[in-house]
Design an enzyme around this catalytic site. Structure first.
Site, PDB file in Angstrom:
ATOM      1  N   HIS A 186    -118.563 -56.087  23.041  1.00 56.32           N
ATOM      2  CA  HIS A 186    -119.152 -57.182  23.823  1.00 56.32           C
ATOM      3  C   HIS A 186    -120.130 -57.923  22.905  1.00 56.32           C
ATOM      4  O   HIS A 186    -120.800 -57.292  22.076  1.00 56.32           O
ATOM      5  CB  HIS A 186    -119.976 -56.635  25.001  1.00 56.32           C
ATOM      6  CG  HIS A 186    -119.206 -56.376  26.258  1.00 56.32           C
ATOM      7  ND1 HIS A 186    -119.526 -55.326  27.106  1.00 56.32           N
ATOM      8  CD2 HIS A 186    -118.174 -57.036  26.850  1.00 56.32           C
ATOM      9  CE1 HIS A 186    -118.711 -55.350  28.146  1.00 56.32           C
ATOM     10  NE2 HIS A 186    -117.881 -56.368  28.016  1.00 56.32           N
ATOM     11  N   CYS A 280    -127.300 -54.462  28.654  1.00 53.78           N
ATOM     12  CA  CYS A 280    -126.139 -54.303  29.534  1.00 53.78           C
ATOM     13  C   CYS A 280    -126.562 -54.059  30.978  1.00 53.78           C
ATOM     14  O   CYS A 280    -125.805 -54.350  31.905  1.00 53.78           O
ATOM     15  CB  CYS A 280    -125.288 -53.105  29.097  1.00 53.78           C
ATOM     16  SG  CYS A 280    -124.717 -53.153  27.419  1.00 53.78           S
TER      17      CYS A 280
END
Ligand code: ARG
Length: 302
Positions: A186, A280
């Site tokens: 990511h 996150c």
């Protein structure tokens, strides 16, 4: 009361450089890891055979929430749901710009159910303009708002078509970047936005053309070395002054301090077993309004 200017060293020819990095009050969406587990592997950090201590994960997550509140930010909560062990990673559920919400579409079926949970939360919280991505899009995991642009990654999860969709729905130009190292699957594992014009990143996580592009866009970026990147140091949350980052990324914390920011270390080792860190766990809810300063004038966002 005005924020206290902080002094940057070393002194230049004209004497000491004064700089005041200002925090802006943020609103964040978090989800307690009540059903956290590693039962599948969709990134190289996840090993379903390695035990996870859910109580420790909850303790570490509560500490993160306390740190964010302590910095003056508003923390909203998304209700955890059984059967969605990665739901603690709210960053992946949506991208919110000026009150417009683009709900994610996950690449892996194991996380698909999180989209509906986010959609319901935004509806209940009375966000008026909520749409769901038609293309694979993992929210702020891969789409990072940097001032008047969105830095968007593809390579592992979010697709280039999703970049175009995000540009249309969110109304900011998108700069497309390509990730190439599966450990940094990511964008928020390889790059962090520090303020509207500054970023820090790990060049080796990106394809060579992207490295050249980032050098051109951000010539004064902080570059993380392989050890700090592997400690998830780039999975950081900045309010423009404070940079919340994994405690293990010590060198990066020093680089952040030298650039005039205030590093705020946190430890989330249990969540790292799922390939996640502090960023996150946080989805920024950007309203139309600009938030007030944390260290200065009264916040304007209730
Ligand atoms: N296990 C999760 C996944 O692989 C971790 C997500 C981490 N989130 C993030 N924003 N990087 O999808």
């Amino acid at each position: 009361m005005n924020p206290v200017p902080i002094t940057l060293s070393p002194a230049g020819p004209a004497g000491p450089v004064r700089s005041a990095r200002r925090a802006r009050r943020r609103r964040y969406l978090l989800c307690p890891p009540e059903h956290f587990a590693v039962t599948y592997a969709i990134n190289p950090w996840m090993d379903p055979d390695r035990p996870v201590d859910r109580a420790a994960a909850l303790r570490q997550w509560r500490e993160l929430a306390a740190v964010l509140r302590g910095l003056g930010h508003r923390v909203d909560l998304l209700g955890p749901e059984p059967g969605l062990p990665d739901m603690v990673f709210t960053a992946n559920g949506a991208t919110v710009v000026a009150g417009r919400v683009l709900v994610a579409r996950f690449r892996h079926p194991q996380r698909a159910g999180e989209s509906a949970a986010h959609r319901r939360w935004f509806a209940a919280a009375r966000f008026g303009r909520v749409s769901t991505a038609a293309e694979v899009n993992e929210g702020e995991g891969d789409l990072l708002v940097a001032g008047r642009r969105i830095l968007a990654a593809s390579g592992f999860r979010t697709t280039p078509a999703a970049h175009r969709e995000a540009e249309q729905v969110l109304g900011l130009p998108v700069v497309s970047l390509e990730l190439t190292d599966p450990r940094y699957y990511h964008l928020d594992t390889a790059l962090a936005v520090l303020d509207d014009s500054r970023v820090m990143y790990h060049p080796e996580a990106f394809a060579p053309p992207t490295r050249r592009l980032l050098r051109r866009l951000y010539p004064d970026a902080i570059l993380a070395d392989p050890a700090d990147a592997a400690a998830f140091g780039l999975n950081a949350i900045s309010d423009g002054r404070h940079v919340v980052l994994p405690a293990a990324a010590r060198g990066l914390a020093e680089q952040v301090r030298a650039a005039g920011f205030v590093p705020v270390p946190v430890a989330l080792p249990e969540l790292l077993k799922a390939g996640g860190g502090p960023k996150c766990c946080v989805l920024e809810l950007r309203s139309d309004e600009r938030g007030g300063r944390v260290d200065g004038g009264a916040p304007r966002v209730a």
